[in-house]
Design a protein around this motif. Structure first.
Motif, short mmCIF file in Angstrom:
data_model
loop_
_atom_site.label_atom_id
_atom_site.label_comp_id
_atom_site.label_asym_id
_atom_site.label_seq_id
_atom_site.Cartn_x
_atom_site.Cartn_y
_atom_site.Cartn_z
N UNK A 132 0.84 -1.20 0.00
CA UNK A 132 0.00 0.00 0.00
C UNK A 132 0.87 1.25 0.00
N UNK A 134 1.43 5.37 -2.19
CA UNK A 134 0.93 6.36 -3.16
C UNK A 134 2.12 7.05 -3.81
N UNK A 148 -3.21 -0.05 -3.73
CA UNK A 148 -3.92 -0.66 -2.61
C UNK A 148 -3.77 -2.16 -2.74
N UNK A 255 -6.49 5.68 2.20
CA UNK A 255 -6.02 4.32 1.94
C UNK A 255 -4.96 3.82 2.91
N UNK A 256 -4.60 4.62 3.91
CA UNK A 256 -3.62 4.21 4.90
C UNK A 256 -2.40 3.52 4.29
N UNK A 257 -1.65 4.26 3.45
CA UNK A 257 -0.48 3.66 2.81
C UNK A 257 0.69 3.57 3.78
N UNK A 258 1.67 2.75 3.39
CA UNK A 258 2.90 2.61 4.16
C UNK A 258 3.84 3.78 3.86
#
Lengths: 316, 316
Positions: A132, A134, A148, A255-258
């Motif tokens: 995950x 962006x 995602x 999207x709660x990315x890393x």
């Protein structure tokens, strides 16, 4: 995914098309260039592109590739088409992936630059182990590729991931898209120059740039003067970073990315990355703190377009 | 997905826990209730919950179910835990899905209310054939469940989809999360009342509500007076709709859904849905026009919590 084979990346720009042969680990081993604008008709363009690719493969004694990936403006991944790209010579809908696939015999995938950059980061860059993340591309516009669960988000239309046109300031600046307050109007090269004039109008600044002609003011000049201590130029960078940090914090709430990776010319502005980071830290919802990093793209700026395109052939 | 079996939905609220037996087509055929607050210790709670479920299944002569789904505040899907829920009697991290699974012998899945509502819409409601949609829940807070490619987005933390805490107005109202300008401060029941006072302060209105005590003003009263033509109440609804429409248009720029479903008490405000729709239409990026609909949830308001929870057992 097949990343034990070479792949071919095609970066289509309004002026030129750059093509590269990419080794499995991400090294560009050979390149050639076509003049995009020399081909008002797409058919001879595809013929010459295929011929060039065939020659490049043969020169390098490559007999098998993962496929051909193409990064292009106004690209639509699901249909493999370029749709009414204003700065390309071909009008209407051009099904370039299909055309190239049939003429070359290789699998061909087409996507826009921001999504291609996201794939590039995933295959060859800093997102190699991430599910995950962006990718944000800053430049003439502001683009984004959202990953995602290991896949780029396309949505129901194939056109998901237009964070440059999320409204950051309700009732804000008119955007060329016809709406108001889009991120792009504040964080693209054009937007940053608008930030400069907005700040200049609001407060008394002593800046040599205010004696120059309006059309002479660009990001490079703002950066140069900020480095020399010009308060207006420094404030412009801070203001840009403040707004971008909010926009990126908002993306995390989605999207709660890393990680969020950033790339593009404006990041050369001295201190901009740090201002984005500071605003991002201030504006991130508590529950996400410590779970997400901001990073510059790990791919070299002059290679990301070909690497991104090539990675499309590898990953999808 | 197993939607040929019955499933059990458990809706945990601060006061009560409502449990329902749901038939494959989405009919709730039996229910029972536990007092959540009567159980300061979670272990007897789980025992009584299991006992109740066993009795309900036996009463209805059901021998096999898809599983048990639980909707709860502060739920974390990946770990099946409730994390420090302020309005539940159990402190710290409670691994409720595991506890229930071990004691009941059935598969148990736990998620927050908004994600459960999204699953409910997907299995029993208006999103049955959709791969990409968003569920927005308006109430005490603003929650969201985002479905991309047929799956709820959890992100790297499991806490993705916090659109109530996307910053809609940079530098705007302080939010209880410690930041400023979150959507929730403008579109939750609390936010709508703040919109009322914000508008009242900005312009001369003739409204009987202005002679009332501050604590008497609530959404219901605003709705009732808007219906009777009170300009301040009508403007409050329009202002709320204007801002929500922007937030939803921004969400489309992220994931390009086929539909956004809305649910919750505030939607009973007369004209609110229409104002959201009008603002959404104005603020949607041109390329998404005609590709996405706003819809009220197709599930009955008094059943969505149990249906959403039950659908968790079916889908995941």
């Amino acid at each position: 995914m097949n990343n034990e084979l070479y792949s071919v990346g095609v970066d289509i720009g309004g002026t030129n098309t750059d093509v590269g042969l990419v080794a499995p680990a991400g090294k560009i081993v050979d390149t050639f260039r076509l003049s995009t604008q020399a081909y008002p008709d797409v058919n001879p363009y595809v013929s010459d592109l295929c011929e060039g690719i065939r020659k490049m493969l043969s020169d390098n004694q490559i007999t098998q590739i993962a496929g051909i990936g193409i990064g292009a403006p106004n690209a639509h991944f699901p249909t493999g088409s370029i749709d009414n790209a204003p700065n390309l010579p071909w009008t209407g809908k051009v099904f370039l992936a299909d055309l190239l696939e049939r003429r070359s015999g290789y699998k061909a995938k087409l996507d826009n630059d921001a999504n291609a950059a996201a794939y590039g980061e995933m295959i060859y860059g800093g997102a190699r182990n991430m599910r995950n993340f962006i990718m944000m591309t800053l430049g003439t516009g502001v683009g984004s590729g959202i990953v995602v669960d290991g896949k780029v988000v396309y949505g129901s239309t194939g056109f998901a991931g237009e964070l440059g046109h999320a409204i950051l300031v309700p009732g804000g600046r008119p955007c060329k898209c016809g709406r108001q307050g889009c991120l792009e109007e504040y964080a693209s090269a054009r937007g940053i120059i608008k930030n400069f004039w907005y700040l200049a109008a609001g407060k008394q600044y002593q800046s040599p740039l205010l004696d120059m002609k309006k059309e002479e003011i660009g990001c490079r000049l703002i950066g140069k003067n900020a480095e020399q201590g010009d308060a207006l130029c420094r404030d412009t960078i801070k203001y840009t970073g403040d707004l971008l940090g909010i926009a990126l914090a908002n993306a995390v709430a989605f999207s709660s990315p890393e990680a969020i990776f950033l790339m593009g010319g404006p990041l050369n502005l001295p201190g901009l990355f740090e201002e984005i980071q500071a605003s991002f830290d201030r504006n991130l919802l508590t529950s996400y703190r410590g779970t997400v990093t901001l990073q510059r793209s790990h791919l070299p700026a002059n290679k990301v377009a070909i690497l991104g395109a090539a990675s499309l052939a590898v990953v999808v």
